[in-house]
Design a protein around this motif. Structure first.
Motif, mmCIF file in Angstrom:
data_model
loop_
_atom_site.group_PDB
_atom_site.id
_atom_site.type_symbol
_atom_site.label_atom_id
_atom_site.label_comp_id
_atom_site.label_asym_id
_atom_site.label_seq_id
_atom_site.Cartn_x
_atom_site.Cartn_y
_atom_site.Cartn_z
ATOM 1 N N LYS A 1 0.859 -1.201 -0.069
ATOM 2 C CA LYS A 1 0.020 0.201 0.035
ATOM 3 C C LYS A 1 0.799 1.253 -0.024
ATOM 4 C CE LYS A 1 -3.902 2.138 2.169
ATOM 5 N NZ LYS A 1 -4.711 2.209 3.309
ATOM 6 N N GLN A 2 0.730 2.124 -0.913
ATOM 7 C CA GLN A 2 1.512 3.203 -0.931
ATOM 8 C C GLN A 2 0.472 4.657 -0.970
ATOM 9 O OE1 GLN A 2 4.723 3.404 -3.674
ATOM 10 N NE2 GLN A 2 5.402 1.426 -3.200
ATOM 11 N N THR A 3 1.012 5.457 -0.022
ATOM 12 C CA THR A 3 0.433 6.879 0.013
ATOM 13 C C THR A 3 1.199 7.978 -0.483
ATOM 14 O OG1 THR A 3 -0.541 5.855 2.097
ATOM 15 C CG2 THR A 3 -0.546 8.198 1.868
ATOM 16 N N VAL A 4 0.504 8.792 -1.339
ATOM 17 C CA VAL A 4 1.061 9.920 -1.863
ATOM 18 C C VAL A 4 0.495 11.069 -1.349
ATOM 19 C CG1 VAL A 4 1.763 11.050 -3.792
ATOM 20 C CG2 VAL A 4 1.532 8.746 -3.920
ATOM 21 N N PRO A 5 1.222 11.874 -0.482
ATOM 22 C CA PRO A 5 0.662 13.252 -0.157
ATOM 23 C C PRO A 5 0.223 14.205 -1.082
ATOM 24 C CG PRO A 5 2.920 13.156 0.507
ATOM 25 C CD PRO A 5 2.597 11.864 0.011
ATOM 26 N N VAL A 6 -0.787 15.047 -1.142
ATOM 27 C CA VAL A 6 -1.065 16.046 -1.726
ATOM 28 C C VAL A 6 -0.701 17.311 -1.180
ATOM 29 C CG1 VAL A 6 -2.883 17.194 -3.167
ATOM 30 C CG2 VAL A 6 -2.867 14.947 -2.852
ATOM 31 N N PRO A 7 0.181 18.221 -1.558
ATOM 32 C CA PRO A 7 0.659 19.483 -0.968
ATOM 33 C C PRO A 7 -0.509 20.601 -0.819
ATOM 34 C CG PRO A 7 2.524 18.895 -2.451
ATOM 35 C CD PRO A 7 1.026 17.890 -2.827
ATOM 36 N N THR A 8 -0.827 21.025 0.159
ATOM 37 C CA THR A 8 -1.699 22.022 0.418
ATOM 38 C C THR A 8 -1.637 23.079 -0.785
ATOM 39 O OG1 THR A 8 -1.918 21.823 2.548
ATOM 40 C CG2 THR A 8 -3.048 23.892 1.848
ATOM 41 N N TRP A 9 -0.443 23.567 -1.131
ATOM 42 C CA TRP A 9 -0.280 24.595 -2.153
ATOM 43 C C TRP A 9 -0.634 24.039 -3.510
ATOM 44 C CZ3 TRP A 9 2.870 23.571 -6.138
ATOM 45 C CH2 TRP A 9 3.776 22.756 -5.958
ATOM 46 N N ALA A 10 -0.521 22.953 -3.802
ATOM 47 C CA ALA A 10 -1.013 22.501 -5.043
ATOM 48 C C ALA A 10 -2.398 22.661 -5.117
ATOM 49 C CB ALA A 10 -0.346 20.957 -5.279
ATOM 50 N N SER A 11 -3.014 22.101 -4.121
ATOM 51 C CA SER A 11 -4.594 22.249 -4.363
ATOM 52 C C SER A 11 -5.239 23.578 -4.399
ATOM 53 C CB SER A 11 -5.182 21.518 -2.829
ATOM 54 O OG SER A 11 -4.854 20.049 -2.793
ATOM 55 N N LEU A 12 -4.477 24.446 -3.785
ATOM 56 C CA LEU A 12 -4.946 25.939 -3.732
ATOM 57 C C LEU A 12 -4.674 26.484 -5.228
ATOM 58 C CD1 LEU A 12 -3.764 27.244 -0.320
ATOM 59 C CD2 LEU A 12 -6.036 26.663 -1.223
ATOM 60 N N VAL A 13 -3.391 26.160 -5.788
ATOM 61 C CA VAL A 13 -3.187 26.526 -7.229
ATOM 62 C C VAL A 13 -4.070 25.937 -8.191
ATOM 63 C CG1 VAL A 13 -1.331 26.143 -8.901
ATOM 64 C CG2 VAL A 13 -0.743 26.900 -6.663
ATOM 65 N N ALA A 14 -4.601 24.762 -7.966
ATOM 66 C CA ALA A 14 -5.529 23.907 -8.735
ATOM 67 C C ALA A 14 -6.820 24.782 -8.841
ATOM 68 C CB ALA A 14 -5.615 22.635 -8.524
ATOM 69 N N ILE A 15 -7.306 24.914 -7.678
ATOM 70 C CA ILE A 15 -8.490 25.930 -7.445
ATOM 71 C C ILE A 15 -8.308 27.016 -7.887
ATOM 72 C CG2 ILE A 15 -10.094 26.819 -5.689
ATOM 73 C CD1 ILE A 15 -9.524 24.422 -4.024
ATOM 74 N N ALA A 16 -7.402 27.848 -7.842
ATOM 75 C CA ALA A 16 -7.209 28.935 -8.498
ATOM 76 C C ALA A 16 -7.307 29.044 -9.936
ATOM 77 C CB ALA A 16 -5.997 29.858 -7.976
ATOM 78 N N ALA A 17 -6.457 27.978 -10.439
ATOM 79 C CA ALA A 17 -6.507 28.010 -12.062
ATOM 80 C C ALA A 17 -7.660 27.531 -12.425
ATOM 81 C CB ALA A 17 -5.192 26.839 -12.309
ATOM 82 N N GLY A 18 -8.460 26.581 -11.880
ATOM 83 C CA GLY A 18 -9.831 26.325 -12.299
ATOM 84 C C GLY A 18 -10.603 27.675 -12.274
ATOM 85 N N VAL A 19 -10.750 28.348 -11.232
ATOM 86 C CA VAL A 19 -11.585 29.601 -11.236
ATOM 87 C C VAL A 19 -11.062 30.348 -12.275
ATOM 88 C CG1 VAL A 19 -12.009 31.697 -9.843
ATOM 89 C CG2 VAL A 19 -11.982 29.474 -8.620
#
Length: 74
Positions: free
Chosen positions: A45-63
């Motif tokens: 079982k492998q776990t990959v963390p998603v950085p908070t900054w990457a999530s915020l950049v994706a939301i900003a780019a989507g908007v």
């Protein structure tokens, strides 16, 4: 609905999921042994963390795509 607006919605959803869960896990088959009728396999079982900054950049780019992606000049 144009491709830019669809991509914007997908980016916003992916960013929101990244903020909500923080990481994602998957199973990876690493070793497999077949010895006659005996079959053994090992999955990790492998776990990959998603950085908070990457999530915020994706939301900003989507908007940004939703607001400015469909505008036509002329």
């Amino acid at each position: 609905m144009g491709i830019a607006k669809i991509l914007g919605i997908v980016l916003i959803a992916a960013g929101a999921l990244g903020l909500l869960f923080g990481d994602f896990s998957f199973n990876k088959a690493s070793h497999e042994l077949k010895l006659g009728p005996l079959e053994l396999s090992v999955t990790e079982k492998q776990t990959v963390p998603v950085p908070t900054w990457a999530s915020l950049v994706a939301i900003a780019a989507g908007v940004g795509l939703l607001v400015f992606g469909g505008s036509k000049k002329g």
